[in-house]
Design a protein around this motif. Structure first.
Motif, PDB file in Angstrom:
ATOM      1  N   GLU A 167       1.020  -0.954  -0.264  1.00  0.00           N
ATOM      2  CA  GLU A 167       0.085  -0.012  -0.260  1.00  0.00           C
ATOM      3  C   GLU A 167       0.858   1.244  -0.106  1.00  0.00           C
ATOM      4  O   GLU A 167       2.317   1.322   0.408  1.00  0.00           O
ATOM      5  CB  GLU A 167      -0.451   0.510   1.314  1.00  0.00           C
ATOM      6  CG  GLU A 167      -2.058  -0.934   1.656  1.00  0.00           C
ATOM      7  CD  GLU A 167      -2.916  -1.128   3.275  1.00  0.00           C
ATOM      8  OE1 GLU A 167      -3.485  -0.373   3.071  1.00  0.00           O
ATOM      9  OE2 GLU A 167      -2.190  -2.147   3.523  1.00  0.00           O
ATOM     10  N   GLN A 225       3.170  -0.003   3.370  1.00  0.00           N
ATOM     11  CA  GLN A 225       3.395  -0.656   4.021  1.00  0.00           C
ATOM     12  C   GLN A 225       2.891  -1.982   2.935  1.00  0.00           C
ATOM     13  O   GLN A 225       2.403  -2.114   2.287  1.00  0.00           O
ATOM     14  CB  GLN A 225       1.874  -0.636   5.055  1.00  0.00           C
ATOM     15  CG  GLN A 225       1.615   0.431   5.405  1.00  0.00           C
ATOM     16  CD  GLN A 225       0.118   0.258   6.208  1.00  0.00           C
ATOM     17  OE1 GLN A 225      -0.961  -0.083   6.043  1.00  0.00           O
ATOM     18  NE2 GLN A 225      -0.080   0.802   7.672  1.00  0.00           N
ATOM     19  N   GLU A 284       0.210  -7.956   8.454  1.00  0.00           N
ATOM     20  CA  GLU A 284       1.092  -6.180   7.763  1.00  0.00           C
ATOM     21  C   GLU A 284       2.140  -5.686   8.375  1.00  0.00           C
ATOM     22  O   GLU A 284       2.242  -5.085   9.480  1.00  0.00           O
ATOM     23  CB  GLU A 284      -0.160  -4.759   7.773  1.00  0.00           C
ATOM     24  CG  GLU A 284      -0.001  -4.378   7.358  1.00  0.00           C
ATOM     25  CD  GLU A 284      -1.960  -2.946   6.653  1.00  0.00           C
ATOM     26  OE1 GLU A 284      -2.306  -3.385   8.239  1.00  0.00           O
ATOM     27  OE2 GLU A 284      -1.678  -2.282   5.844  1.00  0.00           O
ATOM     28  N   ARG A 325       3.859  -2.652   8.858  1.00  0.00           N
ATOM     29  CA  ARG A 325       3.219  -1.376   8.486  1.00  0.00           C
ATOM     30  C   ARG A 325       4.725   0.112   9.164  1.00  0.00           C
ATOM     31  O   ARG A 325       4.480   1.324   9.627  1.00  0.00           O
ATOM     32  CB  ARG A 325       2.094  -0.966   9.750  1.00  0.00           C
ATOM     33  CG  ARG A 325       0.923  -2.459   8.906  1.00  0.00           C
ATOM     34  CD  ARG A 325       0.104  -2.654  10.445  1.00  0.00           C
ATOM     35  NE  ARG A 325      -0.533  -0.485  11.119  1.00  0.00           N
ATOM     36  CZ  ARG A 325      -1.221   0.319  10.210  1.00  0.00           C
ATOM     37  NH1 ARG A 325      -1.864  -0.128   9.759  1.00  0.00           N
ATOM     38  NH2 ARG A 325      -1.365   1.166  11.003  1.00  0.00           N
TER      39      ARG A 325
END
Ligand code: ADP
Ligand code: MG
Ligand code: MG
Length: 695
Positions: free
Chosen positions: A50, A289, A502, A504
């Protein structure tokens, strides 16, 4: 930020009445999900990134750059294009989402990347495509940038169109940022006000300023224009933490603020710091991310733990935020800024007042590093699954994995030891018991019981009356307002999506080449963690120390980080035979290594890049793919050695060398203008040959 729902959001006063039923429904949803999904296995190693962007508009005549709310129009166009492609049954290379601020965009690939090494070569072209597409949806004087902290956010006239901040009547009551900066979806404004009201005051963010040769000492900020029309009655509301220390003439309206500094007006604004006073300062920061699917619950838990140790290392290596509110900062990263910007803990919970009415002392913001490892956990695919374990006590070892006592036999593939979970972790005992009774092992139950100490921040009118028994809305609502370095993601009901983690912590990089390199490096790391049985476990208190060191100025070259000596849990590949753990050595020993040693290795440490290189050497890769992947690894290696600068270092150097920089820590409109020209051309070129940064 996940979990967008339509409808009128409730105020904090209303939500407060419903925290218990919301939690109960969240627990029930989690238990149903757990029952369905705990034994799933053989999920492919899909993954995806992302990227968050800011959109700026440029005015050639005044040489001024501003954050542009036109990003919202672009977002609608992008969403339309995506929906149109879907309706026609066509693949669309990207997926677009709103972010906190109206001048931001967020994108990910249209579908996750596959699990082969060859798929890694799709990442950079996909990121490039996304940037070109977003750019095509903007006006001629607008540019999409991947910049972690917009240097002049919150300075006078920083936004296009201009809206003045309203510290008295605005929802965020910021002296610097108007509510118009917040994306119009009700969720974001509700988050802003509910965090503030739960906390009992505005948020307060202080970043140490970089003191240059001509910077005044002490550094005391002037009063911003928005405060000059305030009356004395407005003052308590500006901070709501304590009354102002000094107002020149209490009876005048407006006040006479001559000679006053920001610290005089707002006690929260510390001398020698850059002061920020609302959620937008943190949530306008852009990050990179990546989400990785594990083959099973056990493998995903294992990745969660191992990646938690890597999070601060990658934060330091991706540092890209050296400027806040127009001043050079003495930090290089965004992390603590966001943590403070969404910190809804009360004074009691923060330990600033004796605990009277609050249930917990909570050491960290909702946005922070993880506080508990998960361990691989029991084997849920076995016929008997565990239940009714006690917190902190040792367990029967049907799974062979000790939870209470390190001296118990650990199962061979379980590197976890209880002593690594050495932080003070508040958790909700009722939630914990309910989850254990529902079949979760101690680690998983405690993980969620820890996340569930946070109150729900968003609740929509009428939602409590709806039947949600087969959904995960409440569970996701609680989970997705915990913003930790690693997020453990549960399977999505009705979709072929399994257990995922995830990652991050990373800051977004200035170009697609760099973003691809960082995402691919972490993806490759997940593969070697699994293939080589790597063991990075450290006590979490040391990981937290690393988090703070990672954010300091030039941490990559100036700091040392706790890291484990023996990272091969099993037999290392032949090339690293000398690093095998022998029984004479303390297998848990950690020492402080530079990022260069951690990434590139030394006589005493194998290095993550050499381990990945060895993994790639053993894979059957065509030479084009191998060359391509080596280029990404080389960037990481050269950043780690200090041969190439981090984005933060690059931006800092640009400012210092700018003819209009006066060595006073101030990053002016004019410097900003030239910086944006530079970033634009770098990003357009893809970023592979930027002297000092990538080449
Ligand atoms: P968030 O939870 O932060 O809103 P999303 O779950 O929407 O993020 O997507 C994060 C990333 O995960 C995207 O890059 C997406 O392509 C990727 N992704 C989607 N499905 C999977 C999957 N099954 N396994 C791994 N990654 C996936
Ligand atoms: Mg986001
Ligand atoms: Mg995300």
């Amino acid at each position: 930020m996940g979990w967008l729902t339509a409808g009128a959001p409730l105020s904090w006063t209303d939500i407060k009445q419903h925290t218990s039923p919301v939690r109960k429904r969240g627990i029930a949803q989690l238990l149903a999900l757990w029952d369905r999904e705990k034994t799933r296995s053989n999920d492919p190693h899909l993954w995806g990134d992302e990227i968050e962007y800011i959109v700026v508009s440029k005015d050639d005549s005044t040489r001024k750059v501003r954050l542009s709310l036109r990003a919202q129009d672009a977002l609608h166009k992008l969403e339309e294009l995506e929906a149109e492609a879907q309706a026609n049954g066509e693949a669309f290379a990207s997926s677009w989402k709103p972010e906190y601020a109206g001048y931001m965009l967020e994108s990910s690939p249209g579908s996750p990347y596959g699990s082969t090494l060859g798929d890694l070569t799709l990442v950079e072209p996909n990121m490039h495509k996304r940037r070109v597409l977003a750019q095509a949806c903007l006006g001629p004087n607008e540019t999409v940038l991947t910049m972690t902290s917009y240097p002049r956010l919150g300075t006078s006239g920083f936004m296009d169109p201009h809206v003045a901040p309203d510290p008295v009547n605005g929802a965020a009551r910021s002296l610097f940022i108007p509510d118009a900066a917040i994306t119009s979806h009700a969720r974001y404004l509700a988050l802003t006000t509910n965090i503030m009201h739960r906390r009992g005051s505005k948020v307060s963010i202080n970043v140490p300023v970089f003191i240059d040769n001509e910077t005044a000492w002490p550094f005391l900020e002037p009063i911003p224009h928005s405060a000059t029309t305030l009356s004395p009655e407005d003052i308590p509301g500006l901070s709501a933490v304590s009354p102002a220390r000094k107002t020149k003439t209490q009876s005048e309206h407006p006040m006479n603020l001559d000679g006053c500094t920001l610290s005089d007006l707002i006690p929260d604004a510390l001398p020698n710091h850059i002061f920020m006073d609302c959620m937008a300062f943190g949530c306008s920061c852009c990050c990179l991310q990546a989400t990785f699917q594990g083959e099973s619950l056990k493998e995903t838990r294992l990745l969660y733990d191992q990646l938690a140790v890597i999070a601060p290392i990658m934060l330091a290596l991706s540092a890209a935020a050296p400027i806040f509110r127009g001043y050079l900062a003495d930090v290089d990263c965004r992390w603590n800024v966001i943590a403070a910007s969404v910190d809804d803990r009360t004074k009691e919970e923060r330990g600033e007042e004796p605990q009277v009415s609050s249930q917990f002392y909570i050491p960290k913001s909702r946005y922070d590093s993880i506080s508990l490892y998960l361990s691989p956990g029991p084997d849920y695919s076995a016929a008997s699954t565990p239940s009714n374990r006690t917190a902190g006590g040792s367990t029967s070892s049907e799974d062979g994995c000790s939870m209470g006592d390190d001296t118990e036999t650990l199962r061979p593939d379980c590197f976890f030891k209880h002593k690594y979970n050495d932080l003070n972790v508040p958790y909700d005992y009722e939630t914990f018991r309910a989850l254990q009774d529902g079949g979760l092992d101690e680690f998983m139950a405690k993980h969620y019981a820890h996340l569930f100490i946070r109150d729900p921040l968003i609740l929509f009118e009428g939602s409590l009356e709806t039947d949600d028994s087969d959904s995960v809305g409440y569970f996701e609502g609680l989970q997705s307002t915990n913003w930790q370095t690693i997020r453990f993601k549960a399977p999505t009901p009705g979709m072929p999506i399994g257990w995922r983690v995830e990652f991050r912590s990373m800051e977004v990089q200035l170009t697609d080449f760099e973003n691809a390199a960082y995402a691919i490096f972490v993806a490759l790391l997940t593969r070697v963690i699994i293939s080589y049985d790597l063991n990075f476990y450290l006590p979490l208190s040391k990981v937290d120390e690393n988090m703070q060191r990672a954010q300091t100025r030039a941490a990559v070259t100036q700091q040392a980080f706790w890291f484990r000596n023996n990272i091969f849990g099993g037999v290392p590949p032949p090339r690293f035979a000398s690093f095998a753990c022998t029984s004479e050595k303390d297998s848990d020993e950690a020492r402080q290594l530079t990022i260069n040693e951690i990434i590139n290795g030394s006589g005493a440490f194998p290095g993550l890049v050499p381990i990945i290189e060895s993994y790639l050497d053993s894979a059957d890769l065509d030479s084009a793919t191998r060359t391509e992947l080596s280029a990404y690894l080389a960037l990481i290696a050269r950043r780690a050695s200090g041969e190439l600068m981090t984005a933060a270092g690059y931006i800092r150097k640009f400012v210092h060398e700018h003819p209009e920089y006066r060595n006073d820590s101030v990053v002016s409109d004019s410097i900003m203008w030239d910086l944006v020209q530079r970033l634009e051309s770098m990003a357009e070129s893809g970023g592979r040959s930027v002297p000092g940064l990538t080449a």
